[in-house]
Design an enzyme around this catalytic site. Structure first.
Site, PDB file in Angstrom:
ATOM      1  N   LYS A 196      52.725  36.779  44.434  1.00  0.00           N
ATOM      2  CA  LYS A 196      51.576  36.477  45.323  1.00  0.00           C
ATOM      3  C   LYS A 196      50.268  36.916  44.679  1.00  0.00           C
ATOM      4  O   LYS A 196      49.313  36.167  44.612  1.00  0.00           O
ATOM      5  CB  LYS A 196      51.813  37.186  46.670  1.00  0.00           C
ATOM      6  CG  LYS A 196      50.781  37.018  47.745  1.00  0.00           C
ATOM      7  CD  LYS A 196      49.628  37.985  47.700  1.00  0.00           C
ATOM      8  CE  LYS A 196      49.950  39.440  47.711  1.00  0.00           C
ATOM      9  NZ  LYS A 196      50.393  39.996  48.972  1.00  0.00           N
ATOM     10  N   HIS A 241      25.607  53.986  41.801  1.00  0.00           N
ATOM     11  CA  HIS A 241      24.656  52.880  41.971  1.00  0.00           C
ATOM     12  C   HIS A 241      24.583  52.021  40.710  1.00  0.00           C
ATOM     13  O   HIS A 241      24.612  52.567  39.615  1.00  0.00           O
ATOM     14  CB  HIS A 241      23.276  53.485  42.280  1.00  0.00           C
ATOM     15  CG  HIS A 241      22.264  52.458  42.629  1.00  0.00           C
ATOM     16  ND1 HIS A 241      22.292  51.741  43.797  1.00  0.00           N
ATOM     17  CD2 HIS A 241      21.183  52.013  41.929  1.00  0.00           C
ATOM     18  CE1 HIS A 241      21.272  50.902  43.817  1.00  0.00           C
ATOM     19  NE2 HIS A 241      20.595  51.041  42.694  1.00  0.00           N
ATOM     20  N   GLU A 252      29.047  52.173  47.339  1.00  0.00           N
ATOM     21  CA  GLU A 252      28.097  53.261  47.628  1.00  0.00           C
ATOM     22  C   GLU A 252      27.696  53.268  49.102  1.00  0.00           C
ATOM     23  O   GLU A 252      27.292  54.294  49.639  1.00  0.00           O
ATOM     24  CB  GLU A 252      26.864  53.182  46.720  1.00  0.00           C
ATOM     25  CG  GLU A 252      25.966  52.000  46.954  1.00  0.00           C
ATOM     26  CD  GLU A 252      24.772  51.969  45.984  1.00  0.00           C
ATOM     27  OE1 GLU A 252      24.009  52.958  45.954  1.00  0.00           O
ATOM     28  OE2 GLU A 252      24.614  50.969  45.273  1.00  0.00           O
ATOM     29  N   TYR A 271      49.666  38.483  57.720  1.00  0.00           N
ATOM     30  CA  TYR A 271      49.351  38.681  56.299  1.00  0.00           C
ATOM     31  C   TYR A 271      49.683  37.438  55.473  1.00  0.00           C
ATOM     32  O   TYR A 271      48.884  36.971  54.689  1.00  0.00           O
ATOM     33  CB  TYR A 271      50.279  39.731  55.701  1.00  0.00           C
ATOM     34  CG  TYR A 271      50.077  41.178  55.952  1.00  0.00           C
ATOM     35  CD1 TYR A 271      49.553  41.996  54.970  1.00  0.00           C
ATOM     36  CD2 TYR A 271      50.491  41.766  57.140  1.00  0.00           C
ATOM     37  CE1 TYR A 271      49.433  43.357  55.149  1.00  0.00           C
ATOM     38  CE2 TYR A 271      50.364  43.130  57.329  1.00  0.00           C
ATOM     39  CZ  TYR A 271      49.835  43.928  56.331  1.00  0.00           C
ATOM     40  OH  TYR A 271      49.727  45.276  56.515  1.00  0.00           O
ATOM     41  N   THR A 316      55.898  47.807  50.319  1.00  0.00           N
ATOM     42  CA  THR A 316      56.648  48.297  49.156  1.00  0.00           C
ATOM     43  C   THR A 316      56.473  49.802  48.898  1.00  0.00           C
ATOM     44  O   THR A 316      57.465  50.525  48.763  1.00  0.00           O
ATOM     45  CB  THR A 316      56.223  47.496  47.908  1.00  0.00           C
ATOM     46  OG1 THR A 316      56.567  46.143  48.132  1.00  0.00           O
ATOM     47  CG2 THR A 316      56.878  48.008  46.646  1.00  0.00           C
ATOM     48  N   GLU A 356      47.059  35.049  53.603  1.00  0.00           N
ATOM     49  CA  GLU A 356      46.966  35.159  52.142  1.00  0.00           C
ATOM     50  C   GLU A 356      47.231  33.807  51.489  1.00  0.00           C
ATOM     51  O   GLU A 356      46.502  33.383  50.581  1.00  0.00           O
ATOM     52  CB  GLU A 356      47.972  36.202  51.625  1.00  0.00           C
ATOM     53  CG  GLU A 356      47.573  37.623  51.999  1.00  0.00           C
ATOM     54  CD  GLU A 356      48.502  38.706  51.483  1.00  0.00           C
ATOM     55  OE1 GLU A 356      48.109  39.882  51.492  1.00  0.00           O
ATOM     56  OE2 GLU A 356      49.650  38.403  51.087  1.00  0.00           O
ATOM     57  N   CYS A 379      59.488  42.209  46.721  1.00  0.00           N
ATOM     58  CA  CYS A 379      58.185  42.521  46.122  1.00  0.00           C
ATOM     59  C   CYS A 379      58.030  41.869  44.751  1.00  0.00           C
ATOM     60  O   CYS A 379      57.043  41.209  44.467  1.00  0.00           O
ATOM     61  CB  CYS A 379      58.018  44.042  46.004  1.00  0.00           C
ATOM     62  SG  CYS A 379      56.583  44.511  45.050  1.00  0.00           S
ATOM     63  N   CYS A 395      54.984  40.468  46.758  1.00  0.00           N
ATOM     64  CA  CYS A 395      53.712  41.038  46.294  1.00  0.00           C
ATOM     65  C   CYS A 395      53.301  40.596  44.883  1.00  0.00           C
ATOM     66  O   CYS A 395      52.154  40.225  44.659  1.00  0.00           O
ATOM     67  CB  CYS A 395      53.799  42.571  46.279  1.00  0.00           C
ATOM     68  SG  CYS A 395      54.688  43.273  47.661  1.00  0.00           S
TER      69      CYS A 395
HETATM   70  P1  NDP Z   1      53.519  38.999  60.632  1.00  0.00           P
HETATM   71  O1  NDP Z   1      54.470  39.553  61.626  1.00  0.00           O
HETATM   72  O2  NDP Z   1      52.397  39.817  60.109  1.00  0.00           O
HETATM   73  O3  NDP Z   1      52.882  37.649  61.220  1.00  0.00           O
HETATM   74  C1  NDP Z   1      53.655  36.649  61.802  1.00  0.00           C
HETATM   75  C2  NDP Z   1      52.693  35.611  62.356  1.00  0.00           C
HETATM   76  O4  NDP Z   1      53.442  34.501  62.862  1.00  0.00           O
HETATM   77  C3  NDP Z   1      51.880  36.148  63.529  1.00  0.00           C
HETATM   78  O5  NDP Z   1      50.587  35.599  63.419  1.00  0.00           O
HETATM   79  C4  NDP Z   1      52.639  35.624  64.744  1.00  0.00           C
HETATM   80  O6  NDP Z   1      51.814  35.399  65.852  1.00  0.00           O
HETATM   81  C5  NDP Z   1      53.118  34.285  64.222  1.00  0.00           C
HETATM   82  N1  NDP Z   1      54.330  33.809  64.889  1.00  0.00           N
HETATM   83  C6  NDP Z   1      55.474  34.489  65.122  1.00  0.00           C
HETATM   84  N2  NDP Z   1      56.380  33.693  65.744  1.00  0.00           N
HETATM   85  C7  NDP Z   1      55.781  32.500  65.906  1.00  0.00           C
HETATM   86  C8  NDP Z   1      56.192  31.274  66.481  1.00  0.00           C
HETATM   87  N3  NDP Z   1      57.394  31.125  67.025  1.00  0.00           N
HETATM   88  N4  NDP Z   1      55.315  30.240  66.482  1.00  0.00           N
HETATM   89  C9  NDP Z   1      54.079  30.390  65.945  1.00  0.00           C
HETATM   90  N5  NDP Z   1      53.640  31.516  65.382  1.00  0.00           N
HETATM   91  C10 NDP Z   1      54.473  32.567  65.359  1.00  0.00           C
HETATM   92  O7  NDP Z   1      54.461  38.447  59.494  1.00  0.00           O
HETATM   93  P2  NDP Z   1      54.213  37.955  58.010  1.00  0.00           P
HETATM   94  O8  NDP Z   1      55.342  37.031  57.786  1.00  0.00           O
HETATM   95  O9  NDP Z   1      52.816  37.448  57.791  1.00  0.00           O
HETATM   96  O10 NDP Z   1      54.364  39.295  57.163  1.00  0.00           O
HETATM   97  C11 NDP Z   1      55.527  40.115  57.316  1.00  0.00           C
HETATM   98  C12 NDP Z   1      55.280  41.507  56.849  1.00  0.00           C
HETATM   99  O11 NDP Z   1      55.251  41.522  55.450  1.00  0.00           O
HETATM  100  C13 NDP Z   1      53.942  42.121  57.269  1.00  0.00           C
HETATM  101  O12 NDP Z   1      53.988  42.685  58.538  1.00  0.00           O
HETATM  102  C14 NDP Z   1      53.723  43.119  56.194  1.00  0.00           C
HETATM  103  O13 NDP Z   1      54.349  44.320  56.568  1.00  0.00           O
HETATM  104  C15 NDP Z   1      54.388  42.533  54.990  1.00  0.00           C
HETATM  105  N6  NDP Z   1      53.405  41.969  54.051  1.00  0.00           N
HETATM  106  C16 NDP Z   1      52.444  42.764  53.511  1.00  0.00           C
HETATM  107  C17 NDP Z   1      51.500  42.239  52.641  1.00  0.00           C
HETATM  108  C18 NDP Z   1      50.446  43.120  52.074  1.00  0.00           C
HETATM  109  O14 NDP Z   1      50.579  44.335  52.136  1.00  0.00           O
HETATM  110  N7  NDP Z   1      49.361  42.558  51.514  1.00  0.00           N
HETATM  111  C19 NDP Z   1      51.515  40.825  52.271  1.00  0.00           C
HETATM  112  C20 NDP Z   1      52.554  40.084  52.911  1.00  0.00           C
HETATM  113  C21 NDP Z   1      53.449  40.649  53.749  1.00  0.00           C
HETATM  114  P3  NDP Z   1      51.410  36.585  66.880  1.00  0.00           P
HETATM  115  O15 NDP Z   1      50.327  37.373  66.239  1.00  0.00           O
HETATM  116  O16 NDP Z   1      50.922  35.830  68.094  1.00  0.00           O
HETATM  117  O17 NDP Z   1      52.656  37.366  67.142  1.00  0.00           O
END
Ligand code: NDP
Length: 451
Positions: free
Chosen positions: A50, A434, A439, A177, A310, A181, A42, A47
């Site tokens: 980022k 307002h 709102e 995510y 987190t 982002e 984080c 976080c």
């Molecule tokens: P996610 O699991 O959210 O997303 C992974 C992405 O990669 C999905 O779109 C998935 O596709 C794709 N993917 C997985 N394997 C492959 C592959 N072999 N080839 C192509 N695409 C693939 O992981 P993130 O890394 O984005 O985030 C991890 C975690 O971190 C989140 O779940 C969250 O809990 C946390 N996080 C939270 C944030 C916040 O609160 N703002 C910010 C950043 C992270 P598919 O959908 O088809 O499986």
């Protein structure tokens, strides 16, 4: 049997540090080992940096809007080196705060990798062994790349904050995510961004209408989003990385970033010397009190792959201390957790999506999409989305979805009411503030549809 410490925490991220401090405050003798930098994902590579990059990237639009509001502005270019130096200075400062919080709480810090020798003994990479009555594993997770030839040419979110220079162009793989982002952040900083997502729509698992709204705005803002597309081949070329997509496209990018998910950090921890059980994704299996199958060992945060956020890891750490050191068995409440995705536009969400809700029971959907005053005034056509999902039977608000500037701030407050079980009628009893965007949450009178 006597032990060197009452608690040994492995991992100095948000969850581990909080648990160590709160346990020490009960009078327990506590030690903590961290192999990299104090603060964990984080603070050091997640976080916090980022969100600072989100701020940095939002100024381009602010300068643009300011000029339409009558200001004479000349934005000039974005100086990555200047920002990066300040960013790393801030991370150093925060790491220092984490360290002093621990030492001021009388937690002994070991800058070392810790592995388990047996259910009560930790071995340190710097030499020596420490016995502990309880061990808490809070080692977090790490980004994973697909099993693809030359995948090592691509970076992950770990490296993005360390780049010497910003590339002119980047290909981001993934639709979660992190991918979304960083697509928005880098686009805002002036990098030409292409995003490949293998599925039909980004942000799988979130509310469909919100996903569509965010995707539309990302594309409108300049992200070249290709859904139903994945990376097929990649190799190094003099001037960048050559990539072939599953759609047949070929192109050279300055960088390729994989945001293809994160796995729990459970390798080489010595877990085989204990009865701790590992799940299918490599996560440590725990019960509702975060206790593993080895009674002396608990685990919290991303290493357990429950809700990887987190504030959830922090709560799991505090519940662990309540259970083990204050004698009050405290399960972690993972229900109705508000969260935000820091895309541009930002997304705040709590509770059920429309799709989940209508599978569960009959619901009314209150939804509005409008041009906020600040943007409408200068002729911009971005819209915000506000959506409430309401049970027809109980009138309870089951879900809230906001896509708008500061949606993260709004959902924190809407979350209080929804966690308390507020009904739509109770939302409507609250007088509107307002003129604001929020709102709309208390002024939507008729459902857009029923489902
Ligand atoms: P996610 O699991 O959210 O997303 C992974 C992405 O990669 C999905 O779109 C998935 O596709 C794709 N993917 C997985 N394997 C492959 C592959 N072999 N080839 C192509 N695409 C693939 O992981 P993130 O890394 O984005 O985030 C991890 C975690 O971190 C989140 O779940 C969250 O809990 C946390 N996080 C939270 C944030 C916040 O609160 N703002 C910010 C950043 C992270 P598919 O959908 O088809 O499986």
């Amino acid at each position: 049997m006597s032990f060197d410490v009452d608690l040994f925490v492995i991992g100095g991220g948000s969850g581990g540090v909080r648990a160590a401090r709160v346990a020490a405050a009960t009078g327990a003798k506590v030690a903590l080992a961290e192999e990299f930098r104090m603060g964990g994902t984080c603070v050091i590579r997640g976080c916090v940096p980022k969100k600072l990059m989100v701020y940095a990237s939002s100024y381009r639009e602010i300068f643009h809007d300011a000029s339409d509001y009558g200001w004479e502005v000349s934005a000039g270019g974005f100086d990555w080196h200047k920002f990066r130096n300040r960013l790393h200075g801030e991370l150093d400062r925060l790491e220092g705060i984490y360290r002093s919080l621990l030492s001021n709480s009388d937690v002994t810090i070991h800058d070392a990798r810790a592995t388990l020798k047996d259910p009560h003994t930790v071995r340190l990479s710097t030499g020596g062994e420490i016995t502990a009555k309880h061990i808490l594993i809070a080692t977090g997770g790490h980004p994973v790349k697909p099993d693809l030839e030359n995948a090592d040419l691509g970076i992950t979110s770990n490296e993005i904050f360390l780049l010497e220079d910003l590339p002119k162009s980047i290909l981001i793989i993934g639709g979660g995510y992190i991918a979304c982002e960083f697509a928005c952040i880098l686009n805002g900083l002036g990098v030409e961004v292409t995003q490949f997502y293998r599925g039909a729509q980004i942000l799988r698992g979130f509310d469909d209408e919100a996903r569509g709204h965010i995707a539309d705005h990302m594309v409108r803002n300049g992200v070249k989003l290709h859904v139903g597309t994945n990376l097929l081949e990649m190799r190094k070329q003099d001037d960048g990385i050559w990539v072939k997509g599953t759609d047949g496209s070929e192109r050279i990018y300055g960088e390729v970033m994989f945001a293809t998910g994160r796995d729990p950090n459970t390798s080489d921890l010595g877990l085989e010397n204990t009865d701790v059980k590992i799940g299918r994704r490599g996560q440590i299996e725990v019960d509702k009190f975060s206790q593993t199958a080895q009674p002396s060992i608990y685990a919290i945060g991303d290493v357990t792959n429950r809700v990887n956020l987190t504030p959830v890891a922090i709560r799991e750490g505090m519940a662990f201390v309540e259970t083990v050191f204050n004698g009050t068995p405290t399960p972690v409440d993972h229900d109705l957790i508000p969260s935000a995705v820091f895309t541009q536009p930002e997304y705040g969400t709590i509770g059920l999506t429309e799709e989940e809700a209508r599978d569960q029971e009959p619901v009314d959907i209150y939804c509005t999409s409008f041009k906020p005053m600040q943007r409408a005034f200068i002729g911009r056509d971005e819209r915000v989305l506000m959506k409430l999902i309401v049970s027809q039977e109980t009138d309870k608000v089951l879900g809230c979805h906001i896509v708008a500037d500061h949606a993260g701030e709004m959902i924190q407050l809407a979350g209080v009411a929804i966690k308390m079980g507020a009904t739509k009628a109770q939302f409507d009893q609250v007088c509107a503030v307002h003129p604001t965007m929020a709102e709309e949450l208390v002024t939507m009178k008729t459902p857009m549809r029923s489902a």
